[in-house]
Structure formats: structure tokens, C-alpha cells
Design a protein around this motif. Structure first.
Motif, mmCIF file in Angstrom:
data_model
loop_
_atom_site.group_PDB
_atom_site.id
_atom_site.type_symbol
_atom_site.label_atom_id
_atom_site.label_comp_id
_atom_site.label_asym_id
_atom_site.label_seq_id
_atom_site.Cartn_x
_atom_site.Cartn_y
_atom_site.Cartn_z
ATOM 1 N N GLY A 104 20.381 39.004 13.603
ATOM 2 C CA GLY A 104 19.637 39.431 12.510
ATOM 3 C C GLY A 104 18.800 37.429 11.610
ATOM 4 O O GLY A 104 17.855 37.832 11.013
ATOM 5 N N SER A 105 19.353 36.565 12.539
ATOM 6 C CA SER A 105 18.715 35.812 11.865
ATOM 7 C C SER A 105 17.504 35.481 12.090
ATOM 8 O O SER A 105 16.788 35.585 13.257
ATOM 9 C CB SER A 105 20.147 34.157 12.020
ATOM 10 N N ARG A 106 16.896 34.173 11.185
ATOM 11 C CA ARG A 106 15.191 33.946 11.626
ATOM 12 C C ARG A 106 15.374 32.234 11.576
ATOM 13 O O ARG A 106 15.657 31.830 10.573
ATOM 14 C CB ARG A 106 14.493 34.646 10.187
ATOM 15 N N LEU A 107 14.685 31.913 12.319
ATOM 16 C CA LEU A 107 14.807 29.978 12.637
ATOM 17 C C LEU A 107 13.417 30.173 12.560
ATOM 18 O O LEU A 107 12.727 29.753 12.933
ATOM 19 C CB LEU A 107 16.162 29.024 13.296
ATOM 20 N N PRO A 108 13.475 28.011 12.486
ATOM 21 C CA PRO A 108 11.675 27.809 12.852
ATOM 22 C C PRO A 108 11.608 28.413 14.284
ATOM 23 O O PRO A 108 12.446 27.960 15.453
ATOM 24 C CB PRO A 108 12.074 26.864 12.531
ATOM 25 N N LEU A 109 10.107 28.147 14.290
ATOM 26 C CA LEU A 109 9.391 28.498 15.731
ATOM 27 C C LEU A 109 9.491 27.337 16.441
ATOM 28 O O LEU A 109 10.338 27.013 17.421
ATOM 29 C CB LEU A 109 8.182 28.543 15.548
ATOM 30 N N HIS A 110 8.716 26.496 15.557
ATOM 31 C CA HIS A 110 9.112 24.543 16.347
ATOM 32 C C HIS A 110 10.334 23.973 16.714
ATOM 33 O O HIS A 110 11.125 22.864 16.945
ATOM 34 C CB HIS A 110 8.502 23.749 15.246
ATOM 35 N N ALA A 111 11.918 24.429 15.932
ATOM 36 C CA ALA A 111 12.690 23.847 15.941
ATOM 37 C C ALA A 111 13.899 24.468 16.756
ATOM 38 O O ALA A 111 15.501 23.872 16.763
ATOM 39 C CB ALA A 111 13.723 23.569 15.317
ATOM 40 N N THR A 112 13.539 25.815 17.541
ATOM 41 C CA THR A 112 14.627 25.860 18.690
ATOM 42 C C THR A 112 13.316 26.174 19.908
ATOM 43 O O THR A 112 11.675 26.194 20.255
ATOM 44 C CB THR A 112 14.602 27.263 18.026
ATOM 45 N N THR A 137 8.185 22.079 9.272
ATOM 46 C CA THR A 137 9.314 20.892 8.241
ATOM 47 C C THR A 137 10.282 20.107 9.514
ATOM 48 O O THR A 137 10.998 20.722 10.532
ATOM 49 C CB THR A 137 9.975 22.101 7.552
ATOM 50 N N ARG A 138 11.284 19.169 8.686
ATOM 51 C CA ARG A 138 12.349 18.698 9.419
ATOM 52 C C ARG A 138 13.487 18.972 9.724
ATOM 53 O O ARG A 138 13.960 19.648 7.925
ATOM 54 C CB ARG A 138 12.234 17.234 9.391
ATOM 55 N N VAL A 139 14.084 19.266 9.990
ATOM 56 C CA VAL A 139 15.488 20.044 10.116
ATOM 57 C C VAL A 139 17.248 18.845 10.586
ATOM 58 O O VAL A 139 17.823 19.463 9.817
ATOM 59 C CB VAL A 139 15.861 21.428 11.098
ATOM 60 N N THR A 140 16.785 18.056 11.189
ATOM 61 C CA THR A 140 17.347 17.486 12.147
ATOM 62 C C THR A 140 16.589 16.314 12.220
ATOM 63 O O THR A 140 15.494 15.870 12.088
ATOM 64 C CB THR A 140 17.743 17.852 12.841
ATOM 65 N N PRO A 141 16.840 14.600 12.183
ATOM 66 C CA PRO A 141 16.663 13.791 12.738
ATOM 67 C C PRO A 141 15.938 13.633 13.845
ATOM 68 O O PRO A 141 14.558 13.149 13.921
ATOM 69 C CB PRO A 141 17.569 12.462 13.025
ATOM 70 N N MET A 193 17.387 21.529 16.185
ATOM 71 C CA MET A 193 17.705 22.303 14.844
ATOM 72 C C MET A 193 19.105 22.372 14.083
ATOM 73 O O MET A 193 19.597 22.716 13.194
ATOM 74 C CB MET A 193 18.016 24.476 15.908
ATOM 75 N N SER A 194 20.362 21.588 15.458
ATOM 76 C CA SER A 194 21.281 21.620 14.443
ATOM 77 C C SER A 194 22.207 20.213 16.022
ATOM 78 O O SER A 194 21.841 19.977 16.726
ATOM 79 C CB SER A 194 22.609 22.234 14.551
ATOM 80 N N LEU A 195 23.017 18.912 15.121
ATOM 81 C CA LEU A 195 22.749 18.020 15.670
ATOM 82 C C LEU A 195 24.487 18.596 16.860
ATOM 83 O O LEU A 195 25.215 19.026 16.519
ATOM 84 C CB LEU A 195 23.366 16.866 15.144
ATOM 85 N N GLY A 196 24.466 17.633 17.669
ATOM 86 C CA GLY A 196 24.996 17.993 19.125
ATOM 87 C C GLY A 196 24.946 19.613 19.732
ATOM 88 O O GLY A 196 25.697 20.092 20.363
ATOM 89 N N ALA A 197 23.415 20.205 19.489
ATOM 90 C CA ALA A 197 23.190 21.451 19.758
ATOM 91 C C ALA A 197 21.916 21.853 20.876
ATOM 92 O O ALA A 197 21.116 20.688 19.682
ATOM 93 C CB ALA A 197 23.358 22.702 19.194
ATOM 94 N N CYS A 198 22.088 21.763 22.413
ATOM 95 C CA CYS A 198 20.780 21.265 23.170
ATOM 96 C C CYS A 198 20.225 23.436 23.326
ATOM 97 O O CYS A 198 21.272 23.977 23.573
ATOM 98 C CB CYS A 198 20.511 20.172 24.073
ATOM 99 N N SER A 199 19.089 23.360 23.555
ATOM 100 C CA SER A 199 19.163 24.857 24.143
ATOM 101 C C SER A 199 17.810 24.599 25.037
ATOM 102 O O SER A 199 16.593 23.550 24.993
ATOM 103 C CB SER A 199 17.810 26.037 22.956
ATOM 104 N N VAL A 200 17.775 25.422 26.311
ATOM 105 C CA VAL A 200 16.970 25.544 27.397
ATOM 106 C C VAL A 200 16.476 27.563 27.153
ATOM 107 O O VAL A 200 17.508 28.010 26.740
ATOM 108 C CB VAL A 200 17.401 25.760 28.475
#
Length: 254
Positions: free
Chosen positions: A138-146, A169-173, A201-208
């Protein structure tokens, strides 16, 4: 601006219902936040009536107020929307493949769709690794950061891409905020048929993530969140594509 819900001859109950529906119908992809004045105007209602009915809708959860007082669609409507055949059918069809993906990777697995300029998470299985996870069902997050967001953005209409590229927008560095860089990444997503993010999107997390297609149309994205994708990227992409192809076959049969 009236939305065709007014029907005075139906009596006061129907009139109240039609006016409440007119308030909800005032929202669309181009009008996701509305002031009271704009809400009343788009619903073709007096401001006093709109204010009273909007307050009731906020109390029920159909609408919500932002910190600056604007009205937005509330979480309870999203919860109801999940029961609609389109999303409910997608989640139901995808569920076995999401479980297969989790079994193959032991990573947090996501099923997501694009909702306007955001990615909307429809389903999630939490992985075993202690990786920071910010998404929930149900959460919504930025398209460009995930990862799932980049897949969906790469296959979105041009006007959606331009809107996102114009407001990065900048979420993390490590979040990509340069339009040119993101455009190159989106081109690579279309070429390679998968997307990756590294602590964007969050430090310590990467996604594929990979696209889910119904016939030739990208309708959703499937992704996993891991500590680092570098060593296992090809294995993760393979597992994601097997699951996404399975979901796509099921969707094509419906």
C-alpha cells in the motif's frame, strides 16, 4: 465541472451520496491535491457544503488532509481499491510466483505498479536478511529511487517521464537527481530488461527489478531488495524473469 452525480429528485439521501461522490470524482491524475476552494469548484458544490462533506470523508478515511491543509485521496479508498478485480486479480495471480521468487532468493520480494508519478506496492514478502526495507503493501515511493519504479518509469508514457525528470528529489546521498543520468539509466532498463538501484531509497539496501508484461504491455514490476546486487545480479535477474514471465503468462490467459 459537474460530474453528473446530482439528482435532486432522488431525495435527500441520494443527494448527499451524489455530492460526496462528486467530491471524490474531483480528484484525477492531474489533480491529486486540492484546496477546499478547488475541491468545491471541481465538484460544483458550495464551499460550505464541500467543507462539511469533506470533513465526513476525512473522518471515514476516504480523504486525508496534508500538513498545509490540502485534501488528498485517503488510505481507506486504496484499501477498497485493492478489492477491485484488476488489482485483486493481479495480486492473486502473482502470489505463487512471488513465493517462488522468495524461495529462490530468500530476499524481500515486491510486486508493484505505477500510480501516477509514484510506484505503488501491491504485495510484499519479507526476506530473511537484515536489509533496511521502507516499502510496505500500500505504500507509494518515488519512481526514480526504486528498482521497480525505474522499470515502470522506463516504460511509462513520455509525459510521465518528463514530469518525473523535472522534479527529481534526493532521498539519500546516492539518489539519482541528474535528469541526464536518469535518462541514460532508463534507456539501459529498456535495453537490458531490468533495473538496479544502489542505496538510492535507503542506505544499506539495493534492488533489482524486471517488468511484468501482459502480452507486449508492461503492467507491473517485480523486484527484490538485497544488501548488494554485484555478485548475484545475474542470478537475481534470472529468478525475477522466470517469475515475471510466469505472471505474464497467467495475465495473458485472463
Amino acid at each position: 465541472m459537474a460530474h453528473g452525480f446530482h439528482s435532486a429528485e432522488d431525495g435527500p439521501v441520494a443527494t448527499v451520496t451524489s455530492r460526496a461522490l462528486a467530491l471524490l470524482a474531483a480528484f484525477d491524475e492531474g489533480h491529486r491535491r486540492l484546496t477546499l476552494t478547488a475541491l468545491a469548484a471541481r465538484a460544483d458544490l458550495p464551499i460550505a457544503t464541500a467543507h462539511r462533506l469533506a470533513a465526513e470523508l476525512v473522518a471515514w478515511g476516504a480523504l486525508a488532509r496534508t500538513s498545509d491543509g490540502d485534501y488528498v485521496v485517503g488510505r481507506r479508498l486504496w484499501d477498497l481499491g485493492l478489492l477491485a478485480p484488476l488489482n485483486a486479480g493481479l495480486v492473486e495471480l502473482a502470489s505463487p510466483y512471488l513465493h517462488d521468487l522468495y524461495s529462490a532468493t530468500l530476499a524481500t520480494a515486491h510486486l508493484a505498479v505505477r500510480d501516477g508519478l509514484e510506484v505503488l506496492y501491491l504485495d510484499r514478502l519479507r526476506g530473511t536478511a537484515s536489509v533496511p526495507i521502507v516499502s510496505t503493501v500500500g505504500s507509494r515511493l518515488p519512481l526514480h529511487a526504486t528498482g521497480v519504479g525505474k522499470v515502470l518509469l522506463a516504460h511509462a508514457p513520455t509525459e510521465v517521464q518528463q514530469a518525473v525528470l523535472g522534479a527529481l528529489t534526493r532521498v539519500t546521498p546516492y539518489t539519482v537527481t541528474q535528469p541526464g543520468t536518469l535518462q541514460r539509466q532508463l534507456a539501459a532498463v529498456r535495453r537490458d530488461d531490468h533495473a538496479t538501484t544502489v542505496e538510492e531509497m535507503s542506505l544499506g539496501a539495493c534492488s533489482v527489478a524486471v517488468p511484468v508484461r501482459r502480452d507486449d504491455t508492461v503492467v507491473a514490476a517485480l523486484g527484490v531488495v538485497v544488501a548488494t546486487p554485484r555478485r548475484d545480479r545475474s542470478r537475481l535477474v534470472g529468478a525475477l524473469q522466470v517469475a515475471a514471465n510466469g505472471i505474464g503468462r497467467e495475465l495473458s490467459r485472463t
